[in-house]
Design a protein around this motif. Structure first.
Motif, PDB file in Angstrom:
ATOM      1  N   LEU A 107       2.028   9.884   1.505  1.00 28.32           N
ATOM      2  CA  LEU A 107       0.700  10.430   1.210  1.00 28.32           C
ATOM      3  C   LEU A 107       0.791  11.887   0.798  1.00 28.32           C
ATOM      4  O   LEU A 107       1.487  12.672   1.435  1.00 28.32           O
ATOM      5  CB  LEU A 107      -0.214  10.311   2.440  1.00 28.32           C
ATOM      6  N   ASP A 108       0.106  12.201  -0.257  1.00 26.86           N
ATOM      7  CA  ASP A 108      -0.015  13.585  -0.707  1.00 26.86           C
ATOM      8  C   ASP A 108      -1.435  13.993  -0.387  1.00 26.86           C
ATOM      9  O   ASP A 108      -2.375  13.471  -0.989  1.00 26.86           O
ATOM     10  CB  ASP A 108       0.262  13.642  -2.212  1.00 26.86           C
ATOM     11  N   LYS A 109      -1.637  14.868   0.579  1.00 29.30           N
ATOM     12  CA  LYS A 109      -2.977  15.160   1.099  1.00 29.30           C
ATOM     13  C   LYS A 109      -3.971  15.532  -0.002  1.00 29.30           C
ATOM     14  O   LYS A 109      -3.707  16.413  -0.816  1.00 29.30           O
ATOM     15  CB  LYS A 109      -2.895  16.290   2.129  1.00 29.30           C
ATOM     16  N   GLY A 110      -5.078  14.825   0.000  1.00 25.28           N
ATOM     17  CA  GLY A 110      -6.131  15.118  -0.963  1.00 25.28           C
ATOM     18  C   GLY A 110      -6.002  14.364  -2.273  1.00 25.28           C
ATOM     19  O   GLY A 110      -6.838  14.516  -3.152  1.00 25.28           O
ATOM     20  N   VAL A 111      -4.956  13.561  -2.387  1.00 27.11           N
ATOM     21  CA  VAL A 111      -4.758  12.818  -3.642  1.00 27.11           C
ATOM     22  C   VAL A 111      -4.892  11.327  -3.364  1.00 27.11           C
ATOM     23  O   VAL A 111      -4.206  10.783  -2.496  1.00 27.11           O
ATOM     24  CB  VAL A 111      -3.368  13.119  -4.245  1.00 27.11           C
ATOM     25  N   TYR A 112      -5.789  10.681  -4.085  1.00 21.53           N
ATOM     26  CA  TYR A 112      -5.985   9.239  -3.946  1.00 21.53           C
ATOM     27  C   TYR A 112      -4.801   8.515  -4.561  1.00 21.53           C
ATOM     28  O   TYR A 112      -4.465   8.739  -5.723  1.00 21.53           O
ATOM     29  CB  TYR A 112      -7.293   8.837  -4.641  1.00 21.53           C
ATOM     30  N   GLY A 119      -4.328   5.053  -4.450  1.00 24.00           N
ATOM     31  CA  GLY A 119      -4.560   3.621  -4.647  1.00 24.00           C
ATOM     32  C   GLY A 119      -4.680   3.236  -6.106  1.00 24.00           C
ATOM     33  O   GLY A 119      -4.446   4.050  -7.012  1.00 24.00           O
ATOM     34  N   ALA A 120      -5.062   1.980  -6.295  1.00 25.49           N
ATOM     35  CA  ALA A 120      -5.230   1.468  -7.654  1.00 25.49           C
ATOM     36  C   ALA A 120      -6.382   2.182  -8.342  1.00 25.49           C
ATOM     37  O   ALA A 120      -7.356   2.581  -7.697  1.00 25.49           O
ATOM     38  CB  ALA A 120      -5.516  -0.029  -7.598  1.00 25.49           C
ATOM     39  N   SER A 121      -6.272   2.359  -9.633  1.00 26.01           N
ATOM     40  CA  SER A 121      -7.336   3.064 -10.366  1.00 26.01           C
ATOM     41  C   SER A 121      -8.417   2.081 -10.795  1.00 26.01           C
ATOM     42  O   SER A 121      -8.141   0.894 -11.039  1.00 26.01           O
ATOM     43  CB  SER A 121      -6.755   3.776 -11.585  1.00 26.01           C
ATOM     44  N   ASP A 122      -9.638   2.579 -10.865  1.00 28.53           N
ATOM     45  CA  ASP A 122     -10.792   1.745 -11.221  1.00 28.53           C
ATOM     46  C   ASP A 122     -10.990   1.758 -12.735  1.00 28.53           C
ATOM     47  O   ASP A 122     -10.477   2.638 -13.430  1.00 28.53           O
ATOM     48  CB  ASP A 122     -12.043   2.297 -10.514  1.00 28.53           C
ATOM     49  N   SER A 123     -11.746   0.787 -13.209  1.00 21.43           N
ATOM     50  CA  SER A 123     -12.027   0.727 -14.643  1.00 21.43           C
ATOM     51  C   SER A 123     -13.083   1.768 -15.023  1.00 21.43           C
ATOM     52  O   SER A 123     -13.855   2.217 -14.168  1.00 21.43           O
ATOM     53  CB  SER A 123     -12.517  -0.673 -15.022  1.00 21.43           C
ATOM     54  N   THR A 149     -22.176   0.044 -21.777  1.00 22.45           N
ATOM     55  CA  THR A 149     -22.653  -0.194 -20.408  1.00 22.45           C
ATOM     56  C   THR A 149     -23.517   0.963 -19.942  1.00 22.45           C
ATOM     57  O   THR A 149     -24.557   0.763 -19.302  1.00 22.45           O
ATOM     58  CB  THR A 149     -21.447  -0.364 -19.454  1.00 22.45           C
ATOM     59  N   HIS A 191       0.841  -1.201   0.000  1.00 19.53           N
ATOM     60  CA  HIS A 191       0.000   0.000   0.000  1.00 19.53           C
ATOM     61  C   HIS A 191       0.876   1.251   0.000  1.00 19.53           C
ATOM     62  O   HIS A 191       2.091   1.167   0.212  1.00 19.53           O
ATOM     63  CB  HIS A 191      -0.953   0.013   1.196  1.00 19.53           C
ATOM     64  N   ALA A 192       0.235   2.371  -0.252  1.00 18.50           N
ATOM     65  CA  ALA A 192       0.980   3.626  -0.356  1.00 18.50           C
ATOM     66  C   ALA A 192       1.546   4.026   0.994  1.00 18.50           C
ATOM     67  O   ALA A 192       0.894   3.890   2.019  1.00 18.50           O
ATOM     68  CB  ALA A 192       0.067   4.712  -0.885  1.00 18.50           C
ATOM     69  N   LEU A 198     -16.389   2.891 -17.318  1.00 13.80           N
ATOM     70  CA  LEU A 198     -17.528   2.253 -17.983  1.00 13.80           C
ATOM     71  C   LEU A 198     -17.503   2.544 -19.480  1.00 13.80           C
ATOM     72  O   LEU A 198     -17.167   3.650 -19.895  1.00 13.80           O
ATOM     73  CB  LEU A 198     -18.842   2.772 -17.405  1.00 13.80           C
TER      74      LEU A 198
END
Lengths: 91, 208
Positions: A31-36, A38-42, A48, A27-28, A44
């Protein structure tokens, strides 16, 4: 003798610290505050999105459905097709 | 781009908890966690209403703002999701959420809560779509299948609406126009004796 021991200790410490990176911890860490971070989502696909909009018609009432729908909502097909479930499963 | 939203039509909700059951069954949510629940307003009084409540996928989500590890993200369709690999179970989002949506699976030693769990709008998580990891951590990904959240699709009275916010508001607007709204609806005053109660409050002989 003392300087040699210090060198070994420092080297060993550096080797251990080198293992503390984000990939190995899973895991990360930084941390850069306010920036996600994690893994990016797919994203649509358009097919779909179209299927989702078609299914919304099922939530309307009779008169509203007559006014807005052109026909019964089709089951998703192509890239939006159901996977891992029974074919033709409505819910 | 659509913004996915829930809307519960309180005039239609009959508190059957079908949405709660559908959600728990679809995502195999463990005991102790309710991603969705039905609440009652004005219990036992005239105007009593039931509402199905879960994460409302806020456009400016307070949970995202307070999360110290930034485990939340918003999809392109406005669905607020979180990454359980990043979550530290601190509970800040629980206190920030006005709907009480974040849930915690267990209470362990030293007050440990475990990873936060909440409604995903049936959109899974950051793992690969339909993967085993996604199913175990976040539940089914119906959105990627072209299906709307099961709670809304299973709602017997169509009280719970889900989908593109513009379409949801269109459906609700049509309903409101058809039936009138709240105390403006035909027969409301008669059913709840509003005029009589107003007279009682004002005293005998008072003008309407």
């Amino acid at each position: 003798m003392s300087s040699r021991r210090t060198t070994i200790t420092v080297t060993l410490g550096l080797v251990l610290l080198a293992g503390c990176n984000a990939e190995e911890r899973g895991h990360a860490i930084k941390l850069d505050k306010g920036v996600y971070a994690g893994a990016s989502d797919s994203v649509l696909s358009d097919a779909t999105r179209l299927a989702l909009n078609q299914r919304m018609i099922w939530q309307t009432d009779g008169p509203a459905r007559v006014a807005t729908a052109t026909g019964p909502a089709a089951m998703p097909s192509g890239t939006a097709a159901v996977t891992g479930r029974m074919a033709g499963q409505n819910y | 781009m659509a913004r996915m939203k829930f809307l519960c039509d309180a005039e239609r909700c009959i508190h059957c908890s079908g949405c709660v059951t559908a959600c728990k069954n679809e995502h195999e949510v463990p005991w102790g966690i309710n991603r969705r629940r039905v609440v009652t307003l004005n219990d036992g009084k005239p105007g009593q209403r039931s509402l199905s409540v879960a994460c409302m996928h806020c456009s400016d989500a307070p949970c995202m703002a307070v999360c110290p590890v930034d485990c939340f993200y918003q999809t392109g369709d406005g669905i607020v999701l979180h990454n359980k690999d990043l979550c530290i179970g601190c509970g800040y989002c629980f206190y920030a959420c006005p709907f009480g949506a974040p849930q915690y699976p267990s209470t362990g030693n030293f007050g440990g809560r475990g990873k936060m769990d909440k409604c995903t709008f049936c959109a899974g998580g950051p793992e690969a779509d339909h993967s085993k990891a996604e199913l175990e951590k976040y539940g089914r990904n119906r959105i990627a299948e072209g299906k709307l959240p099961l709670c809304a699709e299973m709602c017997a009275t169509k009280a719970l609406l889900a989908g593109d916010g513009d379409m949801v508001s269109t459906i609700y607007r049509e309903r409101v126009m058809a039936r009138g709204f709240g105390s403006g609806a035909a027969g409301w005053g008669h059913a709840y004796r509003e005029q009589e109660r107003t007279r009682e409050r004002k005293g005998p002989g008072a003008k309407e």
